[in-house]
Each structure stands twice: as C-alpha cells, then as structure tokens.
Write a protein that holds these residues in place. Sequence first.
Motif, PDB file in Angstrom:
ATOM      1  N   ALA A  80       0.908  -1.322   0.051  1.00  0.00           N
ATOM      2  CA  ALA A  80      -0.147   0.031  -0.480  1.00  0.00           C
ATOM      3  C   ALA A  80       1.357   1.190   0.039  1.00  0.00           C
ATOM      4  N   VAL A  81       0.042   2.285  -0.584  1.00  0.00           N
ATOM      5  CA  VAL A  81       0.976   2.823  -0.918  1.00  0.00           C
ATOM      6  C   VAL A  81       0.248   4.581  -1.113  1.00  0.00           C
ATOM      7  N   PHE A  82       1.110   5.439   0.027  1.00  0.00           N
ATOM      8  CA  PHE A  82       0.238   6.864   0.721  1.00  0.00           C
ATOM      9  C   PHE A  82       0.383   7.555  -0.806  1.00  0.00           C
ATOM     10  N   ILE A  83      -0.294   8.628  -1.218  1.00  0.00           N
ATOM     11  CA  ILE A  83      -0.043   9.467  -2.708  1.00  0.00           C
ATOM     12  C   ILE A  83      -1.003  10.249  -2.477  1.00  0.00           C
ATOM     13  N   TYR A  84      -1.333  11.044  -1.144  1.00  0.00           N
ATOM     14  CA  TYR A  84      -1.877  12.523  -1.269  1.00  0.00           C
ATOM     15  C   TYR A  84      -1.933  12.434   0.421  1.00  0.00           C
ATOM     16  N   ASN A  85      -1.920  13.252   1.063  1.00  0.00           N
ATOM     17  CA  ASN A  85      -2.295  14.465   2.280  1.00  0.00           C
ATOM     18  C   ASN A  85      -2.654  14.919   2.746  1.00  0.00           C
ATOM     19  N   VAL A  86      -4.556  14.259   3.062  1.00  0.00           N
ATOM     20  CA  VAL A  86      -5.537  14.797   2.936  1.00  0.00           C
ATOM     21  C   VAL A  86      -5.567  15.774   4.509  1.00  0.00           C
ATOM     22  N   ALA A  87      -5.263  14.696   5.592  1.00  0.00           N
ATOM     23  CA  ALA A  87      -5.405  15.469   7.162  1.00  0.00           C
ATOM     24  C   ALA A  87      -4.496  15.911   6.795  1.00  0.00           C
ATOM     25  N   ALA A  88      -3.511  17.129   6.113  1.00  0.00           N
ATOM     26  CA  ALA A  88      -2.292  17.920   6.694  1.00  0.00           C
ATOM     27  C   ALA A  88      -2.084  17.858   8.067  1.00  0.00           C
ATOM     28  N   ARG A  89      -2.997  18.219   8.972  1.00  0.00           N
ATOM     29  CA  ARG A  89      -2.581  18.483  10.016  1.00  0.00           C
ATOM     30  C   ARG A  89      -3.858  17.598  11.356  1.00  0.00           C
ATOM     31  N   SER A  90      -3.642  16.466  11.896  1.00  0.00           N
ATOM     32  CA  SER A  90      -3.731  16.139  13.038  1.00  0.00           C
ATOM     33  C   SER A  90      -5.707  15.810  12.927  1.00  0.00           C
ATOM     34  N   ASN A  91      -5.907  15.512  12.198  1.00  0.00           N
ATOM     35  CA  ASN A  91      -7.769  15.046  12.971  1.00  0.00           C
ATOM     36  C   ASN A  91      -8.227  14.669  13.350  1.00  0.00           C
ATOM     37  N   PHE A 121     -11.130  24.076  -4.520  1.00  0.00           N
ATOM     38  CA  PHE A 121     -12.590  24.364  -5.279  1.00  0.00           C
ATOM     39  C   PHE A 121     -13.109  24.527  -3.997  1.00  0.00           C
ATOM     40  N   ALA A 122     -13.379  23.046  -2.879  1.00  0.00           N
ATOM     41  CA  ALA A 122     -14.014  23.248  -1.116  1.00  0.00           C
ATOM     42  C   ALA A 122     -13.019  24.576  -0.387  1.00  0.00           C
ATOM     43  N   LEU A 123     -12.156  24.989  -1.120  1.00  0.00           N
ATOM     44  CA  LEU A 123     -11.099  25.625   0.628  1.00  0.00           C
ATOM     45  C   LEU A 123     -11.841  27.441  -0.398  1.00  0.00           C
ATOM     46  N   ILE A 178      -5.706  21.985   5.379  1.00  0.00           N
ATOM     47  CA  ILE A 178      -4.382  23.520   4.607  1.00  0.00           C
ATOM     48  C   ILE A 178      -2.887  23.422   5.838  1.00  0.00           C
ATOM     49  N   PRO A 179      -2.086  22.503   4.622  1.00  0.00           N
ATOM     50  CA  PRO A 179      -0.863  22.419   5.302  1.00  0.00           C
ATOM     51  C   PRO A 179      -0.765  24.144   5.938  1.00  0.00           C
ATOM     52  N   VAL A 180       0.324  23.367   7.192  1.00  0.00           N
ATOM     53  CA  VAL A 180       0.880  24.843   7.246  1.00  0.00           C
ATOM     54  C   VAL A 180       1.625  25.710   6.647  1.00  0.00           C
ATOM     55  N   ASP A 181       2.210  24.494   5.950  1.00  0.00           N
ATOM     56  CA  ASP A 181       3.230  25.261   5.264  1.00  0.00           C
ATOM     57  C   ASP A 181       2.472  24.887   3.341  1.00  0.00           C
ATOM     58  N   LEU A 192      -1.010  21.716  -2.007  1.00  0.00           N
ATOM     59  CA  LEU A 192      -1.673  21.178  -1.123  1.00  0.00           C
ATOM     60  C   LEU A 192      -1.202  18.943  -1.224  1.00  0.00           C
ATOM     61  N   GLY A 193      -1.468  18.094  -0.451  1.00  0.00           N
ATOM     62  CA  GLY A 193      -1.701  16.601  -0.863  1.00  0.00           C
ATOM     63  C   GLY A 193       0.139  16.552  -0.603  1.00  0.00           C
ATOM     64  N   TYR A 194       1.039  16.803   0.359  1.00  0.00           N
ATOM     65  CA  TYR A 194       2.175  16.759   0.185  1.00  0.00           C
ATOM     66  C   TYR A 194       2.536  16.248   1.443  1.00  0.00           C
ATOM     67  N   LEU A 195       2.781  15.140   1.579  1.00  0.00           N
ATOM     68  CA  LEU A 195       3.634  14.476   2.771  1.00  0.00           C
ATOM     69  C   LEU A 195       4.770  14.970   3.404  1.00  0.00           C
ATOM     70  N   PRO A 196       5.080  15.488   4.360  1.00  0.00           N
ATOM     71  CA  PRO A 196       6.488  15.459   5.069  1.00  0.00           C
ATOM     72  C   PRO A 196       7.411  13.980   5.259  1.00  0.00           C
ATOM     73  N   PRO A 197       8.478  14.330   4.765  1.00  0.00           N
ATOM     74  CA  PRO A 197       9.027  12.602   5.022  1.00  0.00           C
ATOM     75  C   PRO A 197       9.322  12.488   6.312  1.00  0.00           C
ATOM     76  N   GLU A 198      10.210  14.236   7.206  1.00  0.00           N
ATOM     77  CA  GLU A 198       9.910  13.629   9.152  1.00  0.00           C
ATOM     78  C   GLU A 198       9.414  13.230   9.275  1.00  0.00           C
ATOM     79  N   VAL A 199       8.070  13.753   8.562  1.00  0.00           N
ATOM     80  CA  VAL A 199       6.529  13.144   9.532  1.00  0.00           C
ATOM     81  C   VAL A 199       6.793  11.786   9.642  1.00  0.00           C
ATOM     82  N   TRP A 200       6.771  11.533   8.313  1.00  0.00           N
ATOM     83  CA  TRP A 200       6.415  10.195   8.182  1.00  0.00           C
ATOM     84  C   TRP A 200       7.972   9.345   9.069  1.00  0.00           C
ATOM     85  N   GLU A 201       8.993   9.527   9.747  1.00  0.00           N
ATOM     86  CA  GLU A 201       9.594   8.937  10.220  1.00  0.00           C
ATOM     87  C   GLU A 201       9.727   9.101  11.656  1.00  0.00           C
TER      88      GLU A 201
END
Length: 340
Positions: A103-114, A247-249, A287-290, A295-304
Amino acid sequence: MTTRRTFSKLLAAIPVVGLMSTAAMAQDLREITFVQPSPSAINSFPVFVAIGEGYFEEEGLNVTVEAINGSGAVLQALAAGQAQFGRPGPGPVLAARSRGEDAVFIYNVAARSNFGIVVREESDIQGPEGLRGKVIGTGTADGAEVGFARNVMTSVGMTAGEDYEFLTVGDGGPATVGFTTGAMDAYSSSTADAAILNQRGMAVRDITPPEFARFFGNGIATMGDTIANDPELVEKFIRAFARGHAFALDDANREAVLSHLKDGNPQEGEDPEFQSALFDAVRSKTIPVDMTNGLGYLPPEVWEEWQESLVAGGDLPAPLDDLTAAYTNDFSAMAHEAMK
C-alpha cells in the motif's frame, strides 16, 4: 460545465454510499471505486466535490464511493482489488506494509492531525498522564485513531494492555453510550467524531498535547501495482481530487460544496447549520501549515516520526526496510503544477 450527479445509497452489512452518474453511464468512462473508512461525505469532501463538479468525468473516470469500517478494511479492499483508491490512516498503511502489503500513500488529505483524545467536559483528566489505569474508547479496532492514541500514550511512557486499555465502541451513538455508562474514560476521536458528540449533547474536550498536531491523518492510498502498471490512472484521479480539494477551500464555492456533500450523504445535510460547522472543522485540518509544496504534500520527516512512534508503541515490529516506499509526492506535485 458543472455536472449534477444522482447519488444512490447502497445497502450492505456495513454502511455504503454509492455514487453513480446517469450522464456518465452514457459515456465511455472508466469505472473506479474509492473506499472510505466511514460513511461521512464531509470527511472525504474533495472526492464528493470532484464528483459533483464533474472533475473526475473530465478525466474520463466515473467514481463510485463505498464506505467501510475503518482503515484496516480500506486497505483490505485495496489489496483484494475491490477498489483502486482509499482513504486510510498512515499508521495502518505502515502496519500493512510490515505484513508485505504494498500500500502506498499518494496524497495528504488531513495535513494537520484530525484526531485527538477527548474526555467529558466535566472530567478531572487534564492530559494523557491522567489516563493511567483507564479505558480509551475507539471507533474501530484497527483504525487510524488507534495508532494515533497509542502514539500519544507512548509519549508519556504508557503501554496499552499494561497501563491503560483500548475498547472498541464504535462512533456516534455508541460512543455517547460508552461515556454515559462509564465503559470508557476517554475517546480517541476524529475532528468529526468530537463535533458530533458535542452536537448530540455529550460535551467533550481535547486533552491531546499540542505537539501532536504535526502528525497528519488519513490520506489517499493505492497499491504499488497500480502505480507501476497504471500511473496515468493515478495521475488522473489525484488531479481531479486536488481540484475538488482546492474548489472546496474557496469560500466563494461554499453553497455548491455543501450541496455536493448533502448529495453524498443526505443525513449529514439534514441540519444545515451543523453540516456547515462540521465542514469547517474538517476542512481546516486539510490546509498545510506550509503551502510551498501545495495541497497533498507528505512531509518525509513526519513519516519518520510516525514510524518511530509506531515501533515504540508495538504497532510495528521493527522499522520498515524502506520507509520511503510507503509514500510518494510525485502525483500531488503533478497536480500542484497543473493547477498553477
């Protein structure tokens, strides 16, 4: 041109929401299934907006959305080929990969903890340290909320089964019963779950330490075989999804967005005021902090950090051989460029 969709609800042993377009059926569109871990249209709002606005259709796709119970079930459906895309949490994805599932993550929807651990408003518990010897309720046995709560509790030196217990109680009404009967002392909830509890008169407050906001939540995943064998499909899906997200934002589109969400889950739209407030709460977490990477970016450091916490909590037996294989930013980057 905006395309109105006709939505139908599929009935099965678990809640299922099916989305089919009669207009799309007359065209040569590729049928795609998207699975989500709960029936809420609001929690998966970019999908429903992309359907309602016709973005998937423009990509040659007709998307059916089915709701199943938790991230574990979402990943099982993907692995079995019953769906092409789903919205699981990062913890369950890493756990699945440790079992050999690609399984592979391809888009970060909840960019801040939900997710958050909540207690009743009148509870004396002020933080996770106060949950020693207590019971934490969860919506599912293996959903993203379990890994999140375990992560929080590990940070204060506590281990599930020794210092506290998990209890699967379900969400909504069952969670309310869990609190009122005293079966649980706290609840690991999504932003939507907490809002629903408060709306139903079960006032709760979040005791999660603020540093856990960086731990992103559920996002879009697919299987490695899909990426390798059909990258064009993944690109099309994510491009339409990202357009729905953007569009929704935009508050100028609010009326249309809420209409699409009501079509996706009529029950959520029965109380327009609550629907609007819940949408605001969920949307804010996407909504990403940065926004540098869009939209959708997955921070490698948070994966760690996710992996470290899951190993510490026992959800992963050991670090993965290649953590970077668990996610990719390639498709969100393509979508970001396309929308510039």
